[in-house]
Design a protein around this motif. Structure first.
Motif, PDB file in Angstrom:
ATOM      1  N   ARG A 106       0.873  -1.193  -0.043  1.00  0.00           N
ATOM      2  CA  ARG A 106       0.054   0.049   0.060  1.00  0.00           C
ATOM      3  C   ARG A 106       0.914   1.364  -0.045  1.00  0.00           C
ATOM      4  NH1 ARG A 106      -3.125   0.773   4.432  1.00  0.00           N
ATOM      5  NH2 ARG A 106      -1.839  -0.577   5.877  1.00  0.00           N
ATOM      6  N   ILE A 107       0.236   2.306  -0.644  1.00  0.00           N
ATOM      7  CA  ILE A 107       1.268   3.479  -0.745  1.00  0.00           C
ATOM      8  C   ILE A 107       1.277   4.412   0.730  1.00  0.00           C
ATOM      9  CG2 ILE A 107       1.423   5.781  -1.888  1.00  0.00           C
ATOM     10  CD1 ILE A 107      -0.071   4.661  -4.172  1.00  0.00           C
ATOM     11  N   GLY A 108      -0.202   4.153   1.392  1.00  0.00           N
ATOM     12  CA  GLY A 108      -0.252   4.530   2.730  1.00  0.00           C
ATOM     13  C   GLY A 108      -0.470   6.122   2.547  1.00  0.00           C
ATOM     14  N   GLY A 125       2.696  -1.919  12.435  1.00  0.00           N
ATOM     15  CA  GLY A 125       3.280  -1.224  11.362  1.00  0.00           C
ATOM     16  C   GLY A 125       3.495   0.404  11.634  1.00  0.00           C
ATOM     17  N   GLY A 126       2.060   0.761  12.140  1.00  0.00           N
ATOM     18  CA  GLY A 126       1.908   2.214  12.416  1.00  0.00           C
ATOM     19  C   GLY A 126       2.685   2.446  13.804  1.00  0.00           C
ATOM     20  N   LEU A 127       2.789   1.374  14.638  1.00  0.00           N
ATOM     21  CA  LEU A 127       3.644   1.904  15.935  1.00  0.00           C
ATOM     22  C   LEU A 127       4.787   1.967  15.631  1.00  0.00           C
ATOM     23  CD1 LEU A 127       1.832  -0.521  18.668  1.00  0.00           C
ATOM     24  CD2 LEU A 127       1.668   1.744  18.510  1.00  0.00           C
ATOM     25  N   SER A 141       8.649  11.084   6.370  1.00  0.00           N
ATOM     26  CA  SER A 141       7.829  10.187   5.684  1.00  0.00           C
ATOM     27  C   SER A 141       8.495   8.949   5.235  1.00  0.00           C
ATOM     28  CB  SER A 141       7.090  10.886   4.480  1.00  0.00           C
ATOM     29  OG  SER A 141       6.649   9.886   3.737  1.00  0.00           O
ATOM     30  N   VAL A 142       9.605   8.976   4.797  1.00  0.00           N
ATOM     31  CA  VAL A 142      10.557   7.904   4.365  1.00  0.00           C
ATOM     32  C   VAL A 142      10.724   7.153   5.729  1.00  0.00           C
ATOM     33  CG1 VAL A 142      12.846   7.030   3.746  1.00  0.00           C
ATOM     34  CG2 VAL A 142      11.295   8.863   2.308  1.00  0.00           C
ATOM     35  N   LEU A 143      10.983   7.961   6.562  1.00  0.00           N
ATOM     36  CA  LEU A 143      11.412   6.963   7.832  1.00  0.00           C
ATOM     37  C   LEU A 143      10.061   6.174   8.335  1.00  0.00           C
ATOM     38  CD1 LEU A 143      13.464   9.367  10.154  1.00  0.00           C
ATOM     39  CD2 LEU A 143      14.257   7.431   9.282  1.00  0.00           C
ATOM     40  N   GLY A 144       8.923   6.909   8.249  1.00  0.00           N
ATOM     41  CA  GLY A 144       7.748   6.128   8.514  1.00  0.00           C
ATOM     42  C   GLY A 144       7.254   5.143   7.631  1.00  0.00           C
ATOM     43  N   ALA A 145       7.566   5.391   6.343  1.00  0.00           N
ATOM     44  CA  ALA A 145       7.142   4.127   5.428  1.00  0.00           C
ATOM     45  C   ALA A 145       8.261   3.012   5.870  1.00  0.00           C
ATOM     46  CB  ALA A 145       7.407   4.813   4.152  1.00  0.00           C
ATOM     47  N   LEU A 146       9.374   3.097   5.921  1.00  0.00           N
ATOM     48  CA  LEU A 146      10.095   2.020   6.290  1.00  0.00           C
ATOM     49  C   LEU A 146       9.743   1.336   7.571  1.00  0.00           C
ATOM     50  CD1 LEU A 146      13.718   3.826   5.303  1.00  0.00           C
ATOM     51  CD2 LEU A 146      12.417   2.141   3.972  1.00  0.00           C
ATOM     52  N   GLY A 160       7.342   6.467   0.208  1.00  0.00           N
ATOM     53  CA  GLY A 160       7.387   7.498   1.489  1.00  0.00           C
ATOM     54  C   GLY A 160       7.827   8.945   0.582  1.00  0.00           C
ATOM     55  N   ILE A 161       8.733   8.901  -0.226  1.00  0.00           N
ATOM     56  CA  ILE A 161       9.009  10.001  -0.957  1.00  0.00           C
ATOM     57  C   ILE A 161       7.734  10.726  -1.603  1.00  0.00           C
ATOM     58  CG2 ILE A 161      10.185  11.146  -3.001  1.00  0.00           C
ATOM     59  CD1 ILE A 161      12.383   9.185  -2.619  1.00  0.00           C
ATOM     60  N   VAL A 162       6.865  10.011  -2.047  1.00  0.00           N
ATOM     61  CA  VAL A 162       5.689  10.462  -2.642  1.00  0.00           C
ATOM     62  C   VAL A 162       4.630  11.121  -1.705  1.00  0.00           C
ATOM     63  CG1 VAL A 162       3.272   9.886  -4.001  1.00  0.00           C
ATOM     64  CG2 VAL A 162       5.539   8.869  -4.816  1.00  0.00           C
TER      65      VAL A 162
END
Lengths: 131, 197
Positions: free
Chosen positions: B45-47, B94-96, B119-124, B159-161
């Motif tokens: 998912r793109i999230g 994943g969210g935590l 965002s990238v940190l969050g996505a990873l 994350g970049i998007v």
């Protein structure tokens, strides 16, 4: 998407962070590919180990399952299923396995065949285990 | 600009609550639509809901991030009928991890990091957390970690998007008078002299 316009929205720190992350992600692709050739075949039926054998000795084994007998062939350092009583023969189509962690499975016959590596497991002292 | 009789701090507090509620609503909407969209790759998912969490973070701080994020996960899965299901556990795990990484990153690099970095940190983090929960709860087989590189790559790009979208949203919001006070605080924070040797 414009080629370079979006980079301007990143702070200088962001750009450095992204480069570091990109390198890490690229590295992560290399880790699983450096897998060692397996050393042992472990067969389990319904999560119960029924057979263990080394990969270097050529042999043909008959494995008993609810549907019938699945024949496993170990040769040239790899294992493959030769025949099986399942309807779709997917397990035979899976071909040869030889690396650590590789898997063959005949689900209708409840059989899972795994390749394990050189690290000494609890069965390292035994050549064969039949339960 | 506003004809409110409340004192400025009160007004800011009310605004904060209203906007956080709006962010949560938007995040849930994006989350729901995203899950319903056809997707050839399951679990990739793109999230998009994270865009709102990032906006909350850069507008109102780390507590706001957690409020928006956790609320989105709970309400989103409630609406989709997957509350307390394995899918929900994956989302929560994943969210935590994602939130922890984002809070860390934001706190540690306070004025240097931008929405894209966080965002990238969050996505990873999200992807890693999901694989962790999947490994512990669903598929207890170490081979699942073979998926990690592909998930990480997808997380980097999405994350970049998301970060770019959040940055766009933030710059648009700051132009609105309702966010004028926040912009002031940000500018003050950004122009503070660093106490580094």
């Amino acid at each position: 998407m414009k080629a370079i316009g979006w980079v301007q929205r990143l702070t200088p720190f962001d750009r450095k962070l992204l480069i570091v992350v990109a390198v890490l992600v690229a590295l992560s692709f290399l880790l699983p590919l450096s897998q060692s050739v397996g050393a042992r075949v472990i067969v389990s039926s319904d999560d119960r180990v029924i057979f263990v054998a080394p990969l270097n000795k050529e042999q043909r084994i008959e494995l008993e399952g609810p549907l019938g007998i699945t024949v496993l062939q170990i040769e040239n350092g790899s294992a493959r299923i030769v025949s099986s009583p399942c309807p779709h023969k997917i397990c035979i189509g899976m071909g040869k396995v030889s690396h650590t962690g590789d898997l063959l499975a005949c689900l209708p016959n409840h059989l899972v065949i795994r390749i394990e590596g050189d690290s000494a497991g609890e069965d390292a002292e035994y050549d064969f285990i039949v339960r | 600009m506003t004809s409110s009789s409340a004192s400025p701090p009160e007004l800011e507090e009310v605004r904060r609550r209203v906007f956080l509620a709006l962010f949560v609503a938007l995040a849930v909407a994006l989350h729901t639509v995203e899950v319903l969209l056809p997707n050839p790759l399951p679990w990739f998912r793109i999230g998009l809901a994270n865009i709102l969490a990032l906006t909350a973070l850069f507008s109102y701080g780390i507590q706001a991030l957690w409020i928006v994020s956790i609320s989105r996960i709970l309400i989103g899965s409630l609406l989709l009928g997957s509350l307390f299901s394995p899918g929900f556990l994956l989302s929560l795990g994943g969210g935590l991890v994602a939130n922890t990484l984002m809070s860390f990153g934001y706190k540690l690099w306070q004025n240097k990091i931008g929405p894209v970095g966080v965002s990238v940190l969050g996505a990873l983090g999200h992807v890693t957390g999901q694989l962790l929960i999947a490994w512990l709860v669903v598929i207890r087989h170490p081979s699942i970690w073979m998926l990690l590189p592909f998930f990480l790559l997808f997380a980097l790009i999405s994350g970049i998007v998301n970060g770019l979208a959040a940055d766009y949203l933030l710059t648009s919001l700051y132009k609105h008078p309702a966010f004028a006070r926040l912009k002031q605080n940000q500018d003050i924070a950004n122009s503070e002299p660093h106490l580094e040797p």
